[in-house]
Every structure is written in C-alpha cells, then in structure tokens.
Scaffold this motif. Sequence first.
Motif, PDB file in Angstrom:
ATOM      1  N   HIS A 187      -0.160  -4.630  -6.497  1.00 15.47           N
ATOM      2  CA  HIS A 187      -0.162  -3.676  -5.397  1.00 15.47           C
ATOM      3  C   HIS A 187      -1.548  -3.661  -4.768  1.00 15.47           C
ATOM      4  O   HIS A 187      -2.376  -2.792  -5.049  1.00 15.47           O
ATOM      5  CB  HIS A 187       0.216  -2.288  -5.911  1.00 15.47           C
ATOM      6  CG  HIS A 187       1.602  -2.194  -6.444  1.00 15.47           C
ATOM      7  ND1 HIS A 187       2.625  -1.539  -5.769  1.00 15.47           N
ATOM      8  CD2 HIS A 187       2.168  -2.674  -7.578  1.00 15.47           C
ATOM      9  CE1 HIS A 187       3.745  -1.622  -6.478  1.00 15.47           C
ATOM     10  NE2 HIS A 187       3.484  -2.297  -7.580  1.00 15.47           N
ATOM     11  N   GLY A 201       2.638  -1.364  -1.557  1.00 12.69           N
ATOM     12  CA  GLY A 201       3.811  -1.998  -2.152  1.00 12.69           C
ATOM     13  C   GLY A 201       3.464  -3.228  -2.967  1.00 12.69           C
ATOM     14  O   GLY A 201       2.380  -3.799  -2.841  1.00 12.69           O
ATOM     15  N   PRO A 202       4.393  -3.677  -3.848  1.00 12.58           N
ATOM     16  CA  PRO A 202       4.155  -4.883  -4.647  1.00 12.58           C
ATOM     17  C   PRO A 202       4.033  -6.112  -3.758  1.00 12.58           C
ATOM     18  O   PRO A 202       4.785  -6.277  -2.794  1.00 12.58           O
ATOM     19  CB  PRO A 202       5.400  -4.950  -5.542  1.00 12.58           C
ATOM     20  CG  PRO A 202       6.454  -4.176  -4.810  1.00 12.58           C
ATOM     21  CD  PRO A 202       5.714  -3.084  -4.093  1.00 12.58           C
ATOM     22  N   SER A 262       1.510  -6.714  -1.868  1.00 14.40           N
ATOM     23  CA  SER A 262       0.588  -6.458  -0.761  1.00 14.40           C
ATOM     24  C   SER A 262      -0.766  -7.099  -1.040  1.00 14.40           C
ATOM     25  O   SER A 262      -1.261  -7.069  -2.166  1.00 14.40           O
ATOM     26  CB  SER A 262       0.409  -4.943  -0.568  1.00 14.40           C
ATOM     27  OG  SER A 262      -0.648  -4.677   0.338  1.00 14.40           O
ATOM     28  N   ASP A 311       1.178   3.284  -6.137  1.00 16.08           N
ATOM     29  CA  ASP A 311       2.400   2.494  -6.014  1.00 16.08           C
ATOM     30  C   ASP A 311       3.627   3.347  -5.757  1.00 16.08           C
ATOM     31  O   ASP A 311       4.641   2.859  -5.266  1.00 16.08           O
ATOM     32  CB  ASP A 311       2.611   1.638  -7.268  1.00 16.08           C
ATOM     33  CG  ASP A 311       2.793   2.488  -8.519  1.00 16.08           C
ATOM     34  OD1 ASP A 311       2.293   3.630  -8.552  1.00 16.08           O
ATOM     35  OD2 ASP A 311       3.426   2.009  -9.472  1.00 16.08           O
TER      36      ASP A 311
END
Length: 322
Positions: free
Chosen positions: A148, A191-192, A194, A209
């Motif tokens: 993240h 977000g994951p 990013s 997150d």
Amino acid sequence: MDAEGDQVSMTVIDYETAAYDSDCESSVSDSGRLFREFARNGMVKLEESAEGGGGGGEYGAIMKSFLVDMRFLGEEIDVVAVHKNMYSSVAGQAKLEAFRVFSRAVAARRGGDANVKYGWYGGSPDEIRDVVTYGFVGSGKFEKGVSHGVGIHLSPVNSPFDSALKAKEDENGVRHMLLCRVILGNTEIIGPGSEQSHPSSTQFDSGIDNPIAPTQYIIWTSYMNSHIFPNYIISFRAPCLIGLRRTWRSAKTPNSLSMSFPVFLKVLSRFVHPSKVGLILNYYNEFRENKIVRSQLIRRLRNIVGDKLLSSVIKLCRNEVN
C-alpha cells in the motif's frame, strides 16, 4: 500514557517523561551482541519482576498488546526481552524533541489533534539495530501489486501479526520488532499495489489501508524520521512463523483460500481449539516445504474443520480483507 483511539489501550509512561540516568550496558551485558547494541543506543531492558509479575506497568501493557493478536499461536510464542528507549544521550534527546516539535506542528494544522498512535515495525536484526542507531533509511519494502504505497509500513498496536511476519530471525532464532509512536495526522486510504510515495494533497499527512479498521499505517519517506519515534523493542522466538507468508490468492471455491493464510488462521482460531490450529499450522508448513501437495492440505483442512465451518471462515476472511 493511554493511546486514545487505539483498540487496545496502552498504559505506558508518557514519551514526554524526563529521561533518567542509567548504566544501560551493565543491565544487558549477558543478553547477547544485539542487546548490547541496543544498550549503547540508550535502550534499557524492562524487567518482568519489577512489574508485579508482568501483569501491570509498561512491561505488562506491551506484552498484552503484543500477545492479543498472537495468542492463536499459543505456546509457540516466547518473549525473550523488552527494551525501552530512554533517549538519555544527546542524540536521543534531540530525536525526542524533534518528535515533540512535529507533533505540535501537525496538531496546529489539524485542529489540535496530531493523531499520534502506537505502531509495530518488524525487520531484520540489522535493520532494527540501524533504525535505533541512525533512524529509518530508504523507502521501506515495496512489493509490486501488494504494498500500500511506497514508504514505511507499520501495524497498529492491536495488530502486530503482519509486522511479526516481516521480522527476521537472528542466529539464535530471535526476532525483533519496534513499537513506535507514530504521527498520523490526517490519513488517506492507500490501496494495494499503489505506488504513491507522498501525500496526494496538503490535506493529508499519512496513509492507511482501511478507514474503519486499518491494519497498516503508511508513513511517507519524507516523514519517516520526524513522524516515527521508536519507544520499545520486543524480542521473541516464534519458530511457527517460518515459512508463513502471504500466499494463496485468487481463489473461487471453499477448497482454495482467497486470502492470506495468516488471515485465515487468525479468523479460524476464534472457532476451533488451539490444538487444531497448531495441527493446521504444521500441515501448512509441510505444504510450504513441499512435503505435501495443495490438494492434500485442503483435504486435511476439511477433515479437521469441516466444510460448513471452513466455508464460513473463508467468507469472514474475505470480509476482513475487503
């Protein structure tokens, strides 16, 4: 100081308490090379016996916060030592004062609240030593498609498990994690996957997150040594963590897990006896070591847990991840 807003309250001496003189070296002289390094950098070992058997005071509060998210591993967790940063050196005092100044500055910009929390950070023994000695260096560990954002990632005080997975064993099988004070200020969702490496605007100071129940705090590289202050080091053994990493993604049926195995195991531990959790963990390690194949692991899971509970746990895990 009570960490207001954290799900697990920490009752520890305020980080603004004046440091006292202490012969740090002698208190840890028989605790190994790394412990002596900690001592040279102003860290003092907290003694369990001085805390009423570990049930109260700083030692007890830190143990409670560490074990609340690790208890499903049962007797596999052995806490070796807890060290406190006494910031007694000139450099230590300067770092503490800098943290206070930035706390006040963020509070002034954010309506009087700097949103200071406790956060866990796990790394290799050398990395933990270097953070204590020099501060954070670099932009942290970035995993493409997973991380993240690009920065220093810490776990909330009530969720040390992710940081424990990142803590690497030393030659004696001991892992080390920092418990830090963290200035979050105004947070934004990262977000994951990013690759963001700084605030998206001047309205934000850090990242999280999940806005409801964050499992990660993201401190940008430009703030890593002003907004993070290492307060404690916890040293522990956890042989069961070897090989336990985030895997098993993109599943669509109850026969395959769509979340990380650590998340699955944590949720499952709410419903089954610790002995069964330990057995499943052993099977998982066999799978990681290629002693059994995936289908064998799934079959054993179904035999131990049952299809109905397994399906329910997987649904709960998806909800927690999302």
